[in-house]
Design a protein around this motif. Structure first.
Motif, PDB file in Angstrom:
ATOM      1  N   ILE A  21      -2.679  -4.275   1.254  1.00  0.00           N
ATOM      2  CA  ILE A  21      -2.292  -2.943   0.783  1.00  0.00           C
ATOM      3  C   ILE A  21      -0.783  -2.761   0.909  1.00  0.00           C
ATOM      4  N   ALA A  22      -0.221  -3.176   2.027  1.00  0.00           N
ATOM      5  CA  ALA A  22       1.226  -3.059   2.237  1.00  0.00           C
ATOM      6  C   ALA A  22       1.994  -3.932   1.237  1.00  0.00           C
TER       7      ALA A  22
ATOM      8  N   ASP B 227       1.952  -2.312  -2.130  1.00  0.00           N
ATOM      9  CA  ASP B 227       2.859  -1.170  -2.122  1.00  0.00           C
ATOM     10  C   ASP B 227       4.307  -1.629  -2.291  1.00  0.00           C
ATOM     11  N   ARG B 228       4.669  -2.703  -1.602  1.00  0.00           N
ATOM     12  CA  ARG B 228       6.024  -3.248  -1.721  1.00  0.00           C
ATOM     13  C   ARG B 228       6.289  -3.741  -3.142  1.00  0.00           C
TER      14      ARG B 228
ATOM     15  N   ALA C  85       4.812  -2.804  -5.924  1.00  0.00           N
ATOM     16  CA  ALA C  85       4.858  -1.664  -6.835  1.00  0.00           C
ATOM     17  C   ALA C  85       6.209  -0.962  -6.733  1.00  0.00           C
ATOM     18  N   GLY C  86       6.761  -0.885  -5.535  1.00  0.00           N
ATOM     19  CA  GLY C  86       8.084  -0.289  -5.354  1.00  0.00           C
ATOM     20  C   GLY C  86       9.172  -1.090  -6.053  1.00  0.00           C
TER      21      GLY C  86
ATOM     22  N   ARG D 209       2.695  -2.468 -12.619  1.00  0.00           N
ATOM     23  CA  ARG D 209       2.746  -1.533 -11.491  1.00  0.00           C
ATOM     24  C   ARG D 209       1.476  -0.693 -11.431  1.00  0.00           C
TER      25      ARG D 209
ATOM     26  N   LEU E 270      -1.273  -0.505  -8.405  1.00  0.00           N
ATOM     27  CA  LEU E 270      -1.675   0.739  -7.755  1.00  0.00           C
ATOM     28  C   LEU E 270      -3.188   0.925  -7.811  1.00  0.00           C
TER      29      LEU E 270
ATOM     30  N   GLN F 267      -4.597  -1.393  -5.285  1.00  0.00           N
ATOM     31  CA  GLN F 267      -4.334  -0.844  -3.957  1.00  0.00           C
ATOM     32  C   GLN F 267      -5.360   0.238  -3.620  1.00  0.00           C
ATOM     33  N   SER F 268      -5.700   1.036  -4.597  1.00  0.00           N
ATOM     34  CA  SER F 268      -6.712   2.070  -4.393  1.00  0.00           C
ATOM     35  C   SER F 268      -8.074   1.444  -4.085  1.00  0.00           C
TER      36      SER F 268
END
Length: 125
Positions: free
Chosen positions: A29-30, A33-34, A36-37, A71, A75, A78-79
């Motif tokens: 997940i982390a 997130d990275r 996607a950022g 992206r 996400l 990630q969900s």
């Protein structure tokens, strides 16, 4: 009772495995997130360079479209991982409860063996 000791070891192994799975989900997940950022940063840079922020504009950068799609996919993934994590948390709680029961049974059996040994030695001695 050797079988109780084996049961405790099995339950401990299961708890450790559930914890490892939970940690692995957290790391994924982390990482998503990275990533996607980073993609968001690249999208903004490409839009700034092209001077077009309207996705439906005919001259909107192709790279920005592709990065935006990637992206969004990250996400969504990630969900999904967050949902898997909540399931894994409940499975860990169940495994910890089973381990606790097995440990209590083992300690109770150990106390019963001690009292049996004490009473036998009192009869003999």
């Amino acid at each position: 009772m050797k079988s109780r000791e084996n049961l405790v070891r099995l339950k401990q192994f299961q708890v450790n495995e559930k914890r490892r799975q939970l940690l692995q989900l957290d790391m994924m997940i982390a990482e998503f997130d990275r990533m996607a950022g980073e993609l968001e940063f690249q999208i903004n840079a490409e839009e700034k360079k092209a001077g077009i922020t309207d996705i439906n504009h005919f001259a909107y950068p192709t790279f920005a479209k592709a990065a935006r799609l990637r992206r969004d996919n990250l996400l969504n993934s990630q969900s999904d991982l967050a949902q898997q994590r909540s399931v894994a948390e409940s499975l860990l709680a169940e495994a910890e409860a089973e381990l606790s029961k097995a440990e209590m049974l083992e300690s109770r059996d150990g106390k019963m063996r001690e009292t049996d040994n004490d009473s036998r030695s009192a009869m003999i001695g």
